[in-house]
Design a protein around this motif. Structure first.
Motif, short mmCIF file in Angstrom:
data_model
loop_
_atom_site.label_atom_id
_atom_site.label_comp_id
_atom_site.label_asym_id
_atom_site.label_seq_id
_atom_site.Cartn_x
_atom_site.Cartn_y
_atom_site.Cartn_z
N SER A 1 -12.31 3.85 -12.55
CA SER A 1 -11.88 5.19 -12.16
C SER A 1 -10.88 5.17 -11.02
O SER A 1 -10.12 6.12 -10.83
CB SER A 1 -13.09 6.04 -11.78
OG SER A 1 -13.76 5.52 -10.65
N PHE A 2 -10.85 4.07 -10.25
CA PHE A 2 -9.90 3.93 -9.15
C PHE A 2 -8.46 3.83 -9.66
O PHE A 2 -7.51 4.02 -8.90
CB PHE A 2 -10.24 2.69 -8.33
CG PHE A 2 -10.23 2.91 -6.85
CD1 PHE A 2 -9.35 2.25 -6.01
CD2 PHE A 2 -11.13 3.80 -6.27
CE1 PHE A 2 -9.36 2.46 -4.66
CE2 PHE A 2 -11.15 4.01 -4.92
CZ PHE A 2 -10.26 3.34 -4.10
N LEU A 3 -8.28 3.53 -10.95
CA LEU A 3 -6.94 3.38 -11.49
C LEU A 3 -6.17 4.70 -11.49
O LEU A 3 -4.94 4.70 -11.43
CB LEU A 3 -7.02 2.83 -12.93
CG LEU A 3 -7.56 1.42 -13.06
CD1 LEU A 3 -7.59 1.01 -14.53
CD2 LEU A 3 -6.72 0.43 -12.26
N GLY A 4 -6.88 5.83 -11.56
CA GLY A 4 -6.19 7.12 -11.52
C GLY A 4 -5.48 7.35 -10.21
O GLY A 4 -4.25 7.54 -10.18
N PRO A 5 -6.19 7.33 -9.07
CA PRO A 5 -5.52 7.46 -7.79
C PRO A 5 -4.49 6.37 -7.54
O PRO A 5 -3.44 6.62 -6.94
CB PRO A 5 -6.68 7.35 -6.78
CG PRO A 5 -7.87 7.83 -7.55
CD PRO A 5 -7.66 7.35 -8.95
N LEU A 6 -4.76 5.17 -8.02
CA LEU A 6 -3.80 4.08 -7.85
C LEU A 6 -2.50 4.38 -8.58
O LEU A 6 -1.41 4.10 -8.08
CB LEU A 6 -4.41 2.77 -8.35
CG LEU A 6 -3.52 1.53 -8.31
CD1 LEU A 6 -3.05 1.25 -6.89
CD2 LEU A 6 -4.26 0.32 -8.87
N THR A 7 -2.60 4.95 -9.77
CA THR A 7 -1.40 5.30 -10.54
C THR A 7 -0.55 6.32 -9.78
O THR A 7 0.68 6.21 -9.74
CB THR A 7 -1.80 5.86 -11.91
OG1 THR A 7 -2.54 4.88 -12.63
CG2 THR A 7 -0.56 6.26 -12.71
N VAL A 8 -1.21 7.31 -9.18
CA VAL A 8 -0.48 8.30 -8.39
C VAL A 8 0.25 7.62 -7.24
O VAL A 8 1.42 7.93 -6.95
CB VAL A 8 -1.44 9.38 -7.85
CG1 VAL A 8 -0.70 10.33 -6.91
CG2 VAL A 8 -2.05 10.16 -9.00
#
Length: 298
Positions: free
Chosen positions: A95-102
């Motif tokens: 789920s950390f990939l979402g904020p990381l993508t931003v």
């Protein structure tokens, strides 16, 4: 030496141990029931503490706070559902990939490619798992939680520009409770016959939302957002530790390597973004002081 970094670390540990404690209540209250009770209790407590001046809000502020609440609900519901079948450390890593993508979108340097490849390699490792297979459905739910996490970051920036201080926090959590209500009201009703379960739900709200909010509010006044972002990148590692200590979930070498790669990517992109000049507003910068980090992920 400033105690602010220790406050952030305490917040990270509190969030993930709160998630682990919440997981122990799934058999009694259900995953969605725990989420409903946590956000409802947090909204109630923070409404009393913050006392937002709702009469001064323009319509646009109400709309932004409501949309943020929807993102908070989606993030937490999907994370909790994923935790039923996937270890806590893996759920937080994916789920950390979402904020990381931003964060990656906000910077456009060649080094960003290194961090993106690091994160993708971590995900690939979770997909190619030589040990016990991780449920695809659980991983997909965690990935969708990451999408909500990305929306949470964008909406937090918008809310922070419209509503001063932490006024939006209890309103957004109240909206999140309303969204979670049809999914969690039936399992959460178990507290009627077993009131002691409400104590457990309240402890999760304290550990995962209220306590981290207070800690980070003080920490962000004393340390640069760059340092804050790097420390928050330790969430996957803290989740793995909480999963091991509270839930007895042992991650194998492959899952730990995936966790390390995603954590490295998150810390690296934070450094790059902060050194490239004024960043696009995000929960790592000014608006985040009115939003709970606990609702960015599991």
């Amino acid at each position: 030496m400033s105690r602010a970094p220790l406050l952030v670390l305490a917040s990270v540990v509190s969030i993930q141990f709160g998630s682990a404690v919440g997981r122990t209540l799934f058999d009694d209250l259900g995953a969605t029931g725990v989420v409903l009770l946590r956000v409802a209790i947090s909204a109630l407590v923070l409404a009393v503490v913050v006392r937002p001046r709702l009469r001064t809000w323009p319509r646009e502020a109400w709309r932004a706070a409501a949309m943020l609440g929807v993102a908070v609900a989606g993030l937490n519901l999907l994370s909790a559902l994923a935790m039923r079948t996937v270890p806590l450390g893996v759920v937080v890593t994916v789920s950390f990939l979402g904020p990381l993508t931003v964060s990656l979108v906000q910077t456009r340097r060649l080094l960003d490619l290194v961090w993106a490849l690091s994160a993708l390699t971590g995900v690939a490792l979770l997909g190619w798992h030589p040990g016990p297979a991780l449920p695809v459905g659980g991983l997909l739910l965690a990935a969708l939680a990451g999408v909500c996490g990305a929306g949470y970051i964008v909406l937090t920036a918008r809310v922070g520009g419209l509503i001063p201080g932490a006024g939006a926090l209890p309103v957004s959590l109240s909206v999140a409770a309303l969204v979670a209500l049809p999914f969690g009201v039936s399992p959460a009703a178990a507290v009627i016959g077993h009131p002691a379960l409400l104590i457990g739900a309240a402890s999760v709200a304290l550990l995962q939302t209220i306590f981290p909010y207070v800690l980070e509010l003080h920490a962000l006044r004393r340390i640069p957002t760059r340092v804050f972002g790097i420390l928050v990148s330790l969430n996957p590692a803290a989740a793995a530790l909480a999963g091991l200590v509270v839930l007895g979930q042992r991650l194998d070498a492959v899952a730990l390597a995936a966790l390390a790669l995603v954590t490295l990517a998150s810390a690296g992109v934070t450094l790059v973004r902060e050194s490239s000049g004024p960043p696009v507003p995000s929960p790592r910068s000014r608006p985040s002081r009115g939003s709970p980090v606990s609702d960015r992920g599991a």
